[in-house]
Design a protein around this motif. Structure first.
Motif: not given
Length: 544
Positions: A148-161
Motif C-alpha cells: 500500500w505504501l510503496y504503491y502510493h510512493k510510485v504514483i507521487g505521494v512523498s509523506h505518510f503520517f
C-alpha cells in the motif's frame, strides 16, 4: 520524336488521338497521386521502425519507460487512447522479475526510497511537486501496509503520517516502516490520548453524533482526531495536499496525462480547496483470495461514474440481494489543500473553519476499496467489536447495514454457513452476470495497481525494506510517536496550537473571529451507501 508527337497532339486537339492522350495523362496523374502517399507512409514507417522518429505524444514521459504488465488491458489505457505513448511495450523475453526491475529501477544506495523510472529518485524531495501526504489509522500487518505504501510512493505521494495500534504497532512492523523515507509513525500512547482529549473537536457539534459509541463510531471519532493532528504535521512538513486513506484503499489516478497522482493534482485549478475521489468497490471472483492487491482486478463503479439509467436499470443485478449497491460506503474520499483553518469533516471529507471549501469531483480517478476481499475479514471484524449479535445492538455499533449483517453472521453461524453466506453475498461467481455488467460498465477491470505492486514485489523492494530495517542498529528517534523533539499537538484551526502558553492569546483571537463570522458548522460526513430506489422515488416525487 516525343516532342514532335506532343506538338502534333496539341495541333490536332479536336481529333480522336487527342482524347486518347488526355485519358492517358489522367491515368498517370491518378497513379501518381495514389503512389505518392503510399511512398511517404512507407518512408515514415521505415524511419519509425529504425528509431528515427519519436511519437510527439510521448514527450511528456521518459523515453525509456515501458508499459507495466497488464496495462494493455486496463480501462486506463483505453480511456486515454494514446496510452501506448506513455508506456512503450517491451519486446524483451527476460523473466518477469527482470522486466519489473527494468521498469521500476532500483535504489542502489538504500531501500528508503525507490525509483519508478531511471533517473527519478523518491529520495529527492525537491523533485516532487506538488508535495502530497497521506494520513491513516491502521492496525494492519506489514504484509498489507508495505505494498500500500510503496504503491502510493510510485504514483507521487512523498509523506505518510500513520497512526498505528494493534498489529501495526508491533516493533517488527514499525521498525521497517520507520526506516522508509517520508514515513512518520505515531503510536496510540497514553500521552497521545491525553493530547486528543484536549482537542477543540469535543466542544463542537459537527462530530457530536458519533461521540461515546462503540466499534465503528469510536473508530470514526478516532480517525477524525488523528486527521486533525495530521494537518499540523502536514503543514510543518511543507505539504501541499493531504489525503485520508485506509490501508485497504488504493488511489487510481485515471484521467491524468500520466498514471500519477502528482500530475492529477498538479492540474487542479488554484481556486479549488478539495478534490473528491468517488470510490470503486472490489468485486472478488473467488473465496480464497490471499493478497487482494495482486489478485483482484474487477471493481464495481461508483454511482457518480455511471449514467443514471444504467445505475438504476441494473441496480437489482448489481446489488444481488444485499442491502445496498455497495457492501460498504459509497461517498468516496477526498484530498484537501493544506491551508489555514483546515479541519477534518469525518474520515471522508475535509472542511474549513472560516469558509465553505470550493470542491470538485473527479470524473475518472477513483479510490479502489478492497473491502471483504478475504474470507477472514468476516471474523477479524467480529473480533474487533464486543457488541451483541442482535439486530438492535448492532445498530449501536455499526454505521452501515452490510457491516451489521456480516457481524451477526460471523458471530452466530458455523464456519460452513459463514462460507456459504460469503459466497452468496460477496463473491461474484455468476460469469454471465459478470459479463453483462462488465459490458454495461457497471463492473470494470483495472490492472494498473496490480501490475505496479507485482513489479515492486518481484523487484525485491519489499524484501529490501525488511532486510534493511533489520540491519539498522537504531531506529530514528524522531519517528517514535510523541517522543519527538517537536511534540505533536492537536490543532485548533490548522496552524494554530491549542496548547497553553504563548499561543493562548492567538487562539482566543481566532475564536472571536469565528464568533464574528458566525459560520454554520457542517456535520461530519459519515460513511454513506450509494443512492437506492427509495432515493430515486423521493427525487421523482419532489420534481413531479
Amino acid at each position: 520524336m516525343a516532342g514532335y508527337r506532343g506538338g502534333s497532339s496539341v495541333s490536332a486537339s479536336t481529333g480522336g488521338g487527342g482524347s486518347a492522350v488526355a485519358a492517358a495523362f489522367s491515368t498517370r496523374l491518378l497513379l501518381l497521386l495514389t503512389l505518392l502517399p503510399l511512398a511517404l507512409a512507407a518512408f515514415a514507417f521505415a524511419l519509425q521502425w529504425r528509431g528515427g522518429m519519436r511519437d510527439p505524444a510521448g514527450a511528456a514521459w521518459p523515453a525509456d519507460a515501458q508499459r507495466f504488465p497488464g496495462m494493455e488491458n486496463s480501462p486506463l489505457s483505453s480511456s486515454h487512447g494514446g496510452a501506448g505513448s506513455y508506456f512503450a511495450v517491451s519486446s524483451s523475453s527476460s523473466s518477469p522479475g527482470a522486466d519489473c526491475a527494468e521498469i521500476l529501477g532500483r535504489s542502489a544506495a538504500s531501500s528508503n526510497g525507490i525509483s519508478l523510472y531511471r533517473g527519478w529518485s523518491f529520495d529527492s524531495e525537491s523533485a516532487i511537486t506538488p508535495k502530497i501526504c497521506i494520513t491513516g489509522s491502521t492496525s494492519a500487518s506489514l504484509h498489507q501496509i508495505l505494498p500500500w505504501l510503496y504503491y502510493h510512493k510510485v504514483i507521487g505521494v512523498s509523506h505518510f503520517f500513520l497512526f498505528v495500534e494493534g498489529e501495526a504497532a508491533k516493533p517488527a512492523v514499525t521498525s521497517v516502516l520507520e526506516s522508509i523515507r517520508g514515513v512518520k509513525i505515531i503510536y496510540r500512547t497514553k500521552e497521545l490520548k491525553e493530547k486528543q482529549e484536549k482537542s477543540r473537536i469535543w466542544n463542537e457539534t459537527w462530530l457530536a453524533g458519533f461521540f461515546y459509541k462503540p466499534c465503528n463510531y469510536e473508530l470514526f471519532v478516532k480517525q477524525s482526531l488523528n486527521m486533525e493532528m495530521a494537518i499540523i504535521m502536514a503543514r510543518d512538513a511543507g505539504m501541499d495536499w493531504i489525503i485520508h486513506l485506509d490501508t485497504d484503499e488504493l488511489i487510481h489516478p485515471a484521467g491524468a496525462r500520466e498514471y500519477s497522482l502528482r500530475r492529477l493534482l498538479l492540474d487542479v485549478p488554484d481556486n479549488v480547496d478539495m478534490v473528491i475521489f468517488p470510490n470503486y468497490e472490489s468485486s472478488i471472483e473467488r473465496d480464497d483470495i490471499k493478497d487482494p492487491f495482486t489478485e483482484v482486478s474487477m471493481f464495481k463503479k461508483n454511482y457518480d461514474h455511471l449514467p443514471k439509467d444504467t445505475y438504476f436499470g441494473l441496480y437489482k443485478e448489481a446489488t444481488r440481494g444485499n442491502p445496498n449497491y455497495f457492501l460498504t460506503y459509497g461517498n468516496g474520499k477526498s484530498a484537501a489543500r493544506v491551508q489555514e483553518h483546515l479541519r477534518p469533516n469525518g474520515a471522508h471529507r475535509w472542511h474549513n473553519y472560516m469558509k465553505s471549501p470550493n470542491e470538485i469531483k473527479l470524473e475518472e480517478a477513483a479510490i479502489l476499496h478492497y473491502t471483504y476481499t478475504k474470507f477472514s475479514d468476516l471474523t477479524s471484524r467480529r473480533d474487533r467489536c464486543g457488541c451483541k449479535p442482535t439486530k438492535e445492538d448492532v445498530k449501536r455499533c455499526f454505521i452501515l447495514e452490510f457491516d451489521r449483517l456480516a457481524f451477526i453472521i460471523a458471530s452466530t453461524a458455523t464456519e460452513e454457513e459463514m462460507r456459504n453466506w460469503y459466497k452468496e453475498h460477496v463473491v461474484w461467481t455468476d460469469r454471465d452476470t459478470n459479463l453483462k455488467l462488465l459490458r454495461k460498465s457497471v463492473l470494470t477491470r483495472i490492472y494498473a495497481p496490480m501490475a505496479i505492486i507485482r513489479c515492486l514485489k518481484e523487484s525485491g523492494v519489499f524484501t529490501n525494506a525488511v532486510t534493511s530495517a533489520k540491519a539498522q542498529s537504531k531506529t530514528k528517534s524522531s519517528n517514535m510517536g510523541l517522543g519527538n523533539k517537536d511534540p505533536i499537538q492537536p490543532n485548533g484551526t490548522a496552524g494554530q496550537s491549542t496548547l497553553e502558553g504563548s499561543h493562548g492569546k492567538l487562539q482566543a483571537t481566532v475564536r472571536k473571529i469565528l464568533e464574528m463570522v458566525d459560520t454554520q458548522e457542517e456535520a461530519a460526513m459519515p460513511p454513506m451507501s450509494p443512492p437506492g430506489f427509495l432515493e430515486l422515488t423521493e427525487s421523482v416525487t419532489a420534481f413531479s
